[in-house]
Design an enzyme around this catalytic site. Structure first.
Site, PDB file in Angstrom:
ATOM      1  N   GLY A 128      -8.559  11.204  26.456  1.00 28.53           N
ATOM      2  CA  GLY A 128      -8.372   9.967  25.702  1.00 28.53           C
ATOM      3  C   GLY A 128      -9.237   9.984  24.446  1.00 28.53           C
ATOM      4  O   GLY A 128     -10.098  10.853  24.284  1.00 28.53           O
TER       5      GLY A 128
ATOM      6  N   GLY B 159     -13.071  10.082  25.111  1.00 24.02           N
ATOM      7  CA  GLY B 159     -13.441  11.351  25.741  1.00 24.02           C
ATOM      8  C   GLY B 159     -13.366  12.512  24.747  1.00 24.02           C
ATOM      9  O   GLY B 159     -14.265  13.369  24.703  1.00 24.02           O
TER      10      GLY B 159
ATOM     11  N   SER C 206     -16.341  -2.618  29.065  1.00 21.31           N
ATOM     12  CA  SER C 206     -15.448  -3.078  27.998  1.00 21.31           C
ATOM     13  C   SER C 206     -15.913  -4.475  27.615  1.00 21.31           C
ATOM     14  O   SER C 206     -16.421  -5.215  28.466  1.00 21.31           O
ATOM     15  CB  SER C 206     -14.023  -3.142  28.551  1.00 21.31           C
ATOM     16  OG  SER C 206     -13.250  -4.029  27.775  1.00 21.31           O
ATOM     17  N   SER C 207     -15.689  -4.855  26.347  1.00 25.44           N
ATOM     18  CA  SER C 207     -16.171  -6.184  25.942  1.00 25.44           C
ATOM     19  C   SER C 207     -15.349  -7.308  26.578  1.00 25.44           C
ATOM     20  O   SER C 207     -15.758  -8.466  26.541  1.00 25.44           O
ATOM     21  CB  SER C 207     -16.197  -6.321  24.427  1.00 25.44           C
ATOM     22  OG  SER C 207     -14.930  -6.079  23.895  1.00 25.44           O
ATOM     23  N   CYS C 208     -14.211  -6.956  27.208  1.00 31.09           N
ATOM     24  CA  CYS C 208     -13.412  -8.007  27.861  1.00 31.09           C
ATOM     25  C   CYS C 208     -14.029  -8.477  29.182  1.00 31.09           C
ATOM     26  O   CYS C 208     -13.518  -9.384  29.820  1.00 31.09           O
ATOM     27  CB  CYS C 208     -11.977  -7.560  28.073  1.00 31.09           C
ATOM     28  SG  CYS C 208     -11.802  -6.270  29.293  1.00 31.09           S
TER      29      CYS C 208
ATOM     30  N   LYS D 291     -13.737  -3.262  35.695  1.00 31.60           N
ATOM     31  CA  LYS D 291     -14.919  -2.817  34.936  1.00 31.60           C
ATOM     32  C   LYS D 291     -16.197  -3.485  35.463  1.00 31.60           C
ATOM     33  O   LYS D 291     -17.244  -2.847  35.554  1.00 31.60           O
ATOM     34  CB  LYS D 291     -14.740  -3.134  33.452  1.00 31.60           C
ATOM     35  CG  LYS D 291     -13.716  -2.244  32.774  1.00 31.60           C
ATOM     36  CD  LYS D 291     -14.256  -0.839  32.649  1.00 31.60           C
ATOM     37  CE  LYS D 291     -13.252   0.138  32.113  1.00 31.60           C
ATOM     38  NZ  LYS D 291     -13.734   1.516  32.110  1.00 31.60           N
TER      39      LYS D 291
ATOM     40  N   PRO E  23     -18.739  -1.113  25.210  1.00 30.41           N
ATOM     41  CA  PRO E  23     -18.282  -0.895  23.842  1.00 30.41           C
ATOM     42  C   PRO E  23     -17.480  -2.078  23.315  1.00 30.41           C
ATOM     43  O   PRO E  23     -16.793  -2.755  24.071  1.00 30.41           O
ATOM     44  CB  PRO E  23     -17.358   0.316  23.967  1.00 30.41           C
ATOM     45  CG  PRO E  23     -16.882   0.319  25.379  1.00 30.41           C
ATOM     46  CD  PRO E  23     -17.863  -0.468  26.200  1.00 30.41           C
ATOM     47  N   THR E  24     -17.563  -2.308  22.024  1.00 31.02           N
ATOM     48  CA  THR E  24     -16.645  -3.228  21.379  1.00 31.02           C
ATOM     49  C   THR E  24     -15.295  -2.511  21.237  1.00 31.02           C
ATOM     50  O   THR E  24     -15.105  -1.438  21.798  1.00 31.02           O
ATOM     51  CB  THR E  24     -17.224  -3.650  20.011  1.00 31.02           C
ATOM     52  OG1 THR E  24     -16.407  -4.683  19.501  1.00 31.02           O
ATOM     53  CG2 THR E  24     -17.275  -2.495  19.023  1.00 31.02           C
TER      54      THR E  24
ATOM     55  N   HIS F 200      -3.872  -0.887  21.156  1.00 26.74           N
ATOM     56  CA  HIS F 200      -4.704  -1.972  20.630  1.00 26.74           C
ATOM     57  C   HIS F 200      -4.238  -2.289  19.207  1.00 26.74           C
ATOM     58  O   HIS F 200      -3.379  -1.611  18.651  1.00 26.74           O
ATOM     59  CB  HIS F 200      -6.178  -1.548  20.628  1.00 26.74           C
ATOM     60  CG  HIS F 200      -6.779  -1.543  21.991  1.00 26.74           C
ATOM     61  ND1 HIS F 200      -7.219  -2.685  22.600  1.00 26.74           N
ATOM     62  CD2 HIS F 200      -6.981  -0.541  22.872  1.00 26.74           C
ATOM     63  CE1 HIS F 200      -7.686  -2.384  23.793  1.00 26.74           C
ATOM     64  NE2 HIS F 200      -7.556  -1.088  23.998  1.00 26.74           N
TER      65      HIS F 200
ATOM     66  N   ARG G 106     -12.145 -10.022  15.778  1.00 31.23           N
ATOM     67  CA  ARG G 106     -12.517  -8.848  16.566  1.00 31.23           C
ATOM     68  C   ARG G 106     -13.508  -8.002  15.781  1.00 31.23           C
ATOM     69  O   ARG G 106     -13.534  -8.006  14.559  1.00 31.23           O
ATOM     70  CB  ARG G 106     -11.280  -7.976  16.868  1.00 31.23           C
ATOM     71  CG  ARG G 106     -10.261  -8.592  17.820  1.00 31.23           C
ATOM     72  CD  ARG G 106     -10.755  -8.654  19.239  1.00 31.23           C
ATOM     73  NE  ARG G 106      -9.753  -9.202  20.139  1.00 31.23           N
ATOM     74  CZ  ARG G 106      -9.552 -10.502  20.362  1.00 31.23           C
ATOM     75  NH1 ARG G 106     -10.294 -11.410  19.736  1.00 31.23           N
ATOM     76  NH2 ARG G 106      -8.618 -10.902  21.209  1.00 31.23           N
TER      77      ARG G 106
HETATM   78  P1  GDP Z   1      -7.694  -7.481  22.791  1.00 28.15           P
HETATM   79  O1  GDP Z   1      -8.850  -7.218  21.876  1.00 28.15           O
HETATM   80  O2  GDP Z   1      -7.986  -7.161  24.229  1.00 28.15           O
HETATM   81  O3  GDP Z   1      -7.150  -8.873  22.625  1.00 28.15           O
HETATM   82  O4  GDP Z   1      -6.533  -6.453  22.459  1.00 28.15           O
HETATM   83  P2  GDP Z   1      -5.712  -5.975  21.181  1.00 28.15           P
HETATM   84  O5  GDP Z   1      -6.490  -5.039  20.343  1.00 28.15           O
HETATM   85  O6  GDP Z   1      -4.417  -5.463  21.729  1.00 28.15           O
HETATM   86  O7  GDP Z   1      -5.375  -7.297  20.342  1.00 28.15           O
HETATM   87  C1  GDP Z   1      -6.275  -7.941  19.492  1.00 28.15           C
HETATM   88  C2  GDP Z   1      -5.581  -9.071  18.745  1.00 28.15           C
HETATM   89  O8  GDP Z   1      -4.687  -8.535  17.756  1.00 28.15           O
HETATM   90  C3  GDP Z   1      -4.736 -10.007  19.620  1.00 28.15           C
HETATM   91  O9  GDP Z   1      -4.930 -11.323  19.158  1.00 28.15           O
HETATM   92  C4  GDP Z   1      -3.300  -9.530  19.310  1.00 28.15           C
HETATM   93  O10 GDP Z   1      -2.326 -10.536  19.527  1.00 28.15           O
HETATM   94  C5  GDP Z   1      -3.433  -9.186  17.826  1.00 28.15           C
HETATM   95  N1  GDP Z   1      -2.357  -8.299  17.302  1.00 28.15           N
HETATM   96  C6  GDP Z   1      -1.646  -8.513  16.168  1.00 28.15           C
HETATM   97  N2  GDP Z   1      -0.732  -7.550  15.972  1.00 28.15           N
HETATM   98  C7  GDP Z   1      -0.889  -6.665  16.987  1.00 28.15           C
HETATM   99  C8  GDP Z   1      -0.241  -5.445  17.325  1.00 28.15           C
HETATM  100  O11 GDP Z   1       0.677  -4.976  16.656  1.00 28.15           O
HETATM  101  N3  GDP Z   1      -0.687  -4.807  18.450  1.00 28.15           N
HETATM  102  C9  GDP Z   1      -1.707  -5.305  19.217  1.00 28.15           C
HETATM  103  N4  GDP Z   1      -2.103  -4.621  20.294  1.00 28.15           N
HETATM  104  N5  GDP Z   1      -2.323  -6.479  18.931  1.00 28.15           N
HETATM  105  C10 GDP Z   1      -1.922  -7.147  17.834  1.00 28.15           C
END
Ligand code: GDP
Length: 315
Positions: free
Chosen positions: A15, A18, A109-111, A142, A165-166, A181, A211
């Site tokens: 990944g 890694g 994970s930050s979640c 986690k 990690p963030t 993501h 974020r």
């Molecule tokens: P999170 O940090 O666990 O919420 O995961 P993500 O990185 O998947 O999403 C972060 C934020 O970006 C969320 O509010 C999503 O709705 C938004 N977002 C906007 N466009 C996208 C996209 O194309 N893909 C993903 N994964 N998230 C998106």
């Protein structure tokens, strides 16, 4: 401190994180790295993992993510995420203890932090409130991993550390829109829109969530630093130190990909956590700080992605 010839096992070396760990360890001169592909070692399989540890006897273990994903993957595949993560971490942590590894680094994970908590999030806020529902299953796995490391440290006097990690991004990220993501998701979408001369790109959610993003090489550097310098059971955050809104992120990626259409927001898609900024004063005090720049590293990531895409088309 790890010796340069110490035997180091990197789980999850296929990944993004890694891959970066292996790259950074090699660059730093570590020459006894052990990695196993899924066909050689199924980490969910208890007896295979036990056999592997008894045979290889690594001195250090990095437990990088095996299965994870963005907001949609967490919504659609919670069972796979909780099962795989619980199995893999339980096997690795337990047998690492059994063969007496010198040290293990577990990645959280930050979640794991509550959905609503003071920003930036300090390590102490863990388990002080309810989790964000979209990633609850993954977060529970986690948290179980963190608590397992702490329990082993307490009962068996092991040196198992947990790093939080963030949001990490960079080369070899998962660019599959169904599970990615936000950064790889948006890079992919903007790139396709630019090539296909489309007029709009759809951004999920309201664009308001904020974020924090850290480049993967910087994160791998922090993990190696912590393996060498941090020996406490309490979790420790690693982040960039600043956050931006998804709307701002989208406009930076728009600029980098040179897409000249419009951005539209699809509020039928979830926002997830409203904020997710880590407090990184603990790692800063130990002497580690960020070396990278978000815009520059987003550009590097896009260049890497474009080369891969162009390579696919020339095949
Ligand atoms: P999170 O940090 O666990 O919420 O995961 P993500 O990185 O998947 O999403 C972060 C934020 O970006 C969320 O509010 C999503 O709705 C938004 N977002 C906007 N466009 C996208 C996209 O194309 N893909 C993903 N994964 N998230 C998106």
């Amino acid at each position: 401190m790890m010796n340069k010839d110490a035997k180091i096992f990197i789980a999850g070396h296929e990944g993004m994180i890694g891959i970066a760990l292996v790259r950074c360890l090699k660059t730093a001169g570590f020459n006894n790295l052990v990695t196993k592909s899924f066909s050689q070692l199924d980490l969910t399989n208890q007896s295979e993992v036990r056999k592997f540890f008894l045979q290889e006897v690594p001195e250090y273990v990095f437990l990088a993510p095996i299965k994870e994903g963005g907001i949609l993957a967490n919504t659609n595949y919670p069972a796979e995420l909780i099962y795989t993560n619980l199995q893999v971490q339980t096997n690795i942590i337990h047998f690492a203890w059994e063969i007496k590894v010198k040290k293990l680094l577990f990645l959280g994970s930050s979640c794991i932090y509550p959905k609503f908590c003071p920003q930036p999030m300090k390590e102490e806020v863990l388990l002080t409130g309810l989790l964000e529902p979209t990633n609850e299953a993954y977060a529970i796995a986690k948290i179980a991993g963190i608590k397992m490391c702490q329990a082993y440290n307490k009962q068996y006097n092991t040196n198992f550390i947990s790093v939080i990690p963030t949001n990490i991004y960079g080369p070899y990220d998962n660019f599959d829109l169904r599970t990615s993501h936000v950064i790889p998701g948006l890079i992919g979408k903007f790139h396709q829109a630019k090539i296909g001369k489309k007029e709009e790109v759809i951004i999920w959610g309201s664009g308001n969530p904020r974020r924090e993003f850290l480049y993967v090489d910087d994160f791998a550097d922090a993990c190696i630093f912590l393996m060498n310098n941090y020996n406490q059971s309490e979790i420790i955050n690693v982040g960039y130190g600043k956050d931006i809104s998804i709307r701002e992120l989208a406009s930076i990626i728009k600029e980098i990909t040179e897409f000249d259409g419009v951005l539209n927001f699809d509020d039928t898609k979830p926002d997830g956590m409203p904020y997710k900024l880590l407090d990184i004063s603990k790692i800063n005090k130990l002497g580690w700080s960020v070396k990278t720049d978000l815009k520059k590293d987003l550009k590097k990531t896009y260049i890497w992605f474009k080369e891969i895409e162009e390579g696919k088309q020339n095949k």
